[in-house]
Design an enzyme around this catalytic site. Structure first.
Site, PDB file in Angstrom:
ATOM      1  N   SER A 269      16.484   5.805  21.646  1.00 53.52           N
ATOM      2  CA  SER A 269      15.557   5.392  20.587  1.00 53.52           C
ATOM      3  C   SER A 269      15.533   3.876  20.446  1.00 53.52           C
ATOM      4  CB  SER A 269      15.974   6.027  19.255  1.00 53.52           C
ATOM      5  OG  SER A 269      15.238   5.483  18.180  1.00 53.52           O
TER       6      SER A 269
ATOM      7  N   TYR B 240      21.334   7.160  12.744  1.00 56.67           N
ATOM      8  CA  TYR B 240      20.697   7.877  13.856  1.00 56.67           C
ATOM      9  C   TYR B 240      20.655   6.983  15.099  1.00 56.67           C
ATOM     10  CZ  TYR B 240      16.690   9.285  16.720  1.00 56.67           C
ATOM     11  OH  TYR B 240      15.855   9.599  17.765  1.00 56.67           O
TER      12      TYR B 240
ATOM     13  N   LYS C 260      22.340   7.404  18.885  1.00 57.40           N
ATOM     14  CA  LYS C 260      21.570   7.317  20.125  1.00 57.40           C
ATOM     15  C   LYS C 260      22.198   6.303  21.088  1.00 57.40           C
ATOM     16  CE  LYS C 260      18.390  10.403  19.989  1.00 57.40           C
ATOM     17  NZ  LYS C 260      18.295  11.392  21.081  1.00 57.40           N
TER      18      LYS C 260
END
Length: 248
Positions: free
Chosen positions: A109, A136, A140
């Protein structure tokens, strides 16, 4: 010449639903998801927590495209992110290595680096230090590190695609004039980029950014162009002009 055999995890998800129609045409596709995957003849219901299910699904596969994850940028550690994005990600790489898969294309991401404000001057290159924008994004980046480990120690080819916000332009609305203008990728550009990541030979390890042509080159596409021959077809400027015309 026989088609490449591809397993797509997260095939029923937000990005997977854009990839599956073209992947069905280009590859011998097998889908893996907790939910049913419409339109895919070879579809396996399973969860990333089940290592044996992943190993079985990966038998005879050439390339794993690993999309499955908790994509919520506001998800919390450990309760919402550890199982899918850390343990599940390791299961995907481990199962691929155990099953003799040649390559893993890992959906990372842009949130691994968007701690650098998008309004600051300068372009982010893939080898710049990570600056996660969210927890998040931190998970990643951990997935990228796992990929490096499995490349070095198990011989997997690994391509990490730091994907931007993937959706049809009308769904972005006003976000096209904010953060979305700096990291948007159209569905057809996502299809092109992931297809090239599956097919391009001779790439043992790579990290690339995945966006369309954005408001300015905040995230460098140089590596994606040089290594994968990726060239965006869609341009955020064109959609901004359409939005401006609609509002007058």
């Amino acid at each position: 010449m026989s088609k490449l055999r591809v397993l797509l995890t997260g095939a029923a998800g937000r990005v997977g639903r854009f990839l599956t129609p073209e992947f069905e045409k280009r590859f011998a596709l097998r889908a893996f998801d907790r939910a049913p995957v419409p339109g895919v003849a070879d579809s396996v219901r399973g969860d990333l927590s089940d290592l044996e299910a992943l190993r079985n699904a990966l038998q005879g596969i050439d390339v794993l495209v690993h999309l499955a994850a908790n994509p919520d940028p506001f998800a919390k550690l450990p309760e919402e992110l550890v199982a899918p994005n850390i343990v599940g990600c390791n299961h995907a790489f481990l199962a691929a290595a155990d099953a003799g898969v040649r390559r893993v294309v890992y959906a990372s991401s842009v949130q691994t680096v968007m701690g650098k404000p998008w309004l600051e001057p300068g372009t982010v290159e893939v080898d710049d230090p990570p600056r996660p924008y969210t927890l998040y994004g931190a998970t990643k980046h951990f997935g990228e590190v796992l990929g490096r480990y499995y490349h070095d120690h198990r011989g997997l080819e690994v391509i990490c695609v730091r994907l931007g916000g993937c959706c049809e332009a009308p769904a972005l609305g006003f976000n096209l004039t904010g953060e979305g203008a700096y990291n948007w990728i159209s569905p057809r550009d996502a299809v092109q980029l992931f297809s090239r990541a599956v097919e391009t030979p001779g790439v043992p390890w790579a990290v690339v950014f995945g966006t369309s042509t954005t408001y300015r080159p905040y995230l460098s596409l140089r590596t994606a162009r040089e290594i994968l021959g990726y060239e965006p077809q869609d341009d955020v400027h064109r959609h901004l002009r359409k939005e401006a015309v609609k509002s007058t």
